[in-house]
Design an enzyme around this catalytic site. Structure first.
Site, PDB file in Angstrom:
ATOM      1  N   GLU A  35      -0.556  -2.159   5.093  1.00 46.28           N
ATOM      2  CA  GLU A  35       0.357  -2.162   6.247  1.00 46.28           C
ATOM      3  C   GLU A  35       0.269  -0.871   7.030  1.00 46.28           C
ATOM      4  O   GLU A  35       0.395  -0.875   8.263  1.00 46.28           O
ATOM      5  CB  GLU A  35       1.800  -2.381   5.758  1.00 46.28           C
ATOM      6  CG  GLU A  35       2.816  -2.545   6.874  1.00 46.28           C
ATOM      7  CD  GLU A  35       3.275  -1.226   7.498  1.00 46.28           C
ATOM      8  OE1 GLU A  35       3.534  -1.200   8.718  1.00 46.28           O
ATOM      9  OE2 GLU A  35       3.349  -0.225   6.757  1.00 46.28           O
TER      10      GLU A  35
ATOM     11  N   ASP B 268       0.804  -1.226   0.000  1.00 45.26           N
ATOM     12  CA  ASP B 268       0.000   0.000   0.000  1.00 45.26           C
ATOM     13  C   ASP B 268       0.832   1.269   0.000  1.00 45.26           C
ATOM     14  O   ASP B 268       1.993   1.298   0.420  1.00 45.26           O
ATOM     15  CB  ASP B 268      -0.966   0.012   1.192  1.00 45.26           C
ATOM     16  CG  ASP B 268      -0.252  -0.158   2.536  1.00 45.26           C
ATOM     17  OD1 ASP B 268       0.737  -0.914   2.601  1.00 45.26           O
ATOM     18  OD2 ASP B 268      -0.691   0.464   3.521  1.00 45.26           O
TER      19      ASP B 268
END
Length: 390
Positions: A134, A77
């Site tokens: 994350e 991400d």
């Protein structure tokens, strides 16, 4: 030993630099990594790996007849940051950028998958784990809750994170706690609003809140050991007051970092004691919400020793007793289930590569890509050594 051969290597894979920069140009926020996941899955399938898609992407590579398996994890991400970089591969998505190097982490792991596919000099199974979200501490749990560790049992797990400001390719890690936990708190104060000219008539929520802000700093300075390394930060102070209206309600929000679970638990306990006591002294009520998003990341001895050994074997500067980091990592949830090691890899000291993580002008160092992929591949060979046939 049965040798592995790619099932269907249709075309040469793009080099890691082109791959990394493509990820950089197309960043996606947590749980929105659809293009990213599709590109990773396509790459792994082209290598002939067994691929599974869910919350994240998992690729499985087997060689030989060994029954041991290790997991290698990369995060996918990006962050809600507007990029302020001069290079020609800036983010094409306004307000979203890879400001933490996850683009490089993915590229290094895909590069390692290709190396190991072409030269499967190991005996066992490698599980390549590409994890979403994350940054908010939700992606690892999503994959674990989905059953990734039951479906793909592993004996150990590893993750790399780049470290700006450290020499290029420097490996640093440690046994035990390496990343702090992160807990978020919210304190809702219920006072009695009133006219600014008559503060004695009500209970000013700002005054009470300010007292709480100051008192909360006593947790770290007076209630925990000086070596605890904990941080309590009030980051928001919200009220319903106006120009001449004293607020009756206030909300304090903030962030707590701790190195040990017992310190995290004690901080919450002390926080509740302090704000409840102050509220009682003023004759008002208060509510406290405390939620741990990231637990502490704890490295196991065996995997951590292996990382240090491999780093030295590759002639990389290796620090095996680094100071723990104050940032948090949701890789901690994997380490809480399977013995693992989280390691840092120097991103370089100059220019955009040396800018702090989460900076709008940070950039991953492309020179780190071959170093990281080689480290991954050599770690697999170390942990899953080929059986010699005589």
């Amino acid at each position: 030993m049965t040798s592995f051969k790619p099932k269907n290597r249709a075309q040469p894979q793009p080099d890691m630099v082109a791959l990394r920069r493509d990820f950089h140009q197309h960043p996606e926020l947590g749980f929105q990594e659809e293009r990213t996941k599709a590109k990773i899955a396509q790459y792994l399938r082209a290598l002939g790996l067994e691929v599974h898609e869910g919350a994240g992407v998992v690729g499985v590579l087997k060689a030989g007849s060994g029954n041991r398996a290790i997991g290698l994890r990369a995060d996918m991400d990006a962050l809600p940051i507007h990029e302020a970089s001069p290079h020609d591969y800036v983010s094409r998505h306004s307000g979203v950028m890879h400001a933490c190097g996850h683009d490089g982490h993915m590229a290094m792991l895909l590069g390692a998958a290709e190396k190991l596919t072409l030269n499967p000099e190991f005996d066992g199974t490698v599980v390549f784990i590409f994890q979403p979200n994350e940054e908010h501490g939700l992606g690892a749990c999503a994959m674990i809750d989905e059953g990734v560790l039951e479906r793909f049992p592993i004996d150990e797990i590893y993750a790399i994170h780049n470290l700006p400001g450290a020499p290029l390719g420097q490996v640093s890690t440690r046994v035990g706690q390496i990343c702090a936990s992160e807990s978020l708190f919210k304190i809702a104060i219920h006072g009695q609003g009133g006219h600014a000219s008559m503060p004695h008539v009500g209970v000013d929520a700002i005054t009470v809140g300010a007292e709480m802000v100051t008192a909360l700093q006593m947790i770290v300075s007076r209630k925990l050991t000086p070596a605890a390394g904990a941080v309590v930060s009030v980051t928001e102070f919200l009220t319903d007051g106006q120009r001449n209206v004293l607020p009756g309600k206030a909300v304090l929000k903030g962030d707590v970092r701790a190195c040990l679970p017992e310190d995290r638990i004690n901080i919450e306990r002390f926080m509740r004691q302090i704000v409840t006591g102050i509220a009682a002294a003023h004759g008002i009520t208060v509510e406290v919400y405390f939620k741990t998003e990231f637990i502490e990341t704890i490295n196991a001895p065996g995997p951590t020793d292996a990382v240090a050994r491999v780093g030295r074997a590759l002639n990389l500067e290796t620090v095996s007793d680094r100071t723990p980091m104050t940032f948090s990592e949701d890789f901690a949830h994997f380490c809480a289930t399977v013995p693992g090691c989280f390691l840092l890899l120097g991103n370089g000291e100059n220019g955009a590569c040396g800018r702090p993580l989460h900076s709008s002008d940070y950039d991953f160092n492309d020179a780190l890509l071959p170093i990281g992929s080689a480290l991954w591949a050599e770690l697999v060979r170390d942990r899953l050594p080929s059986r010699k046939i005589h």
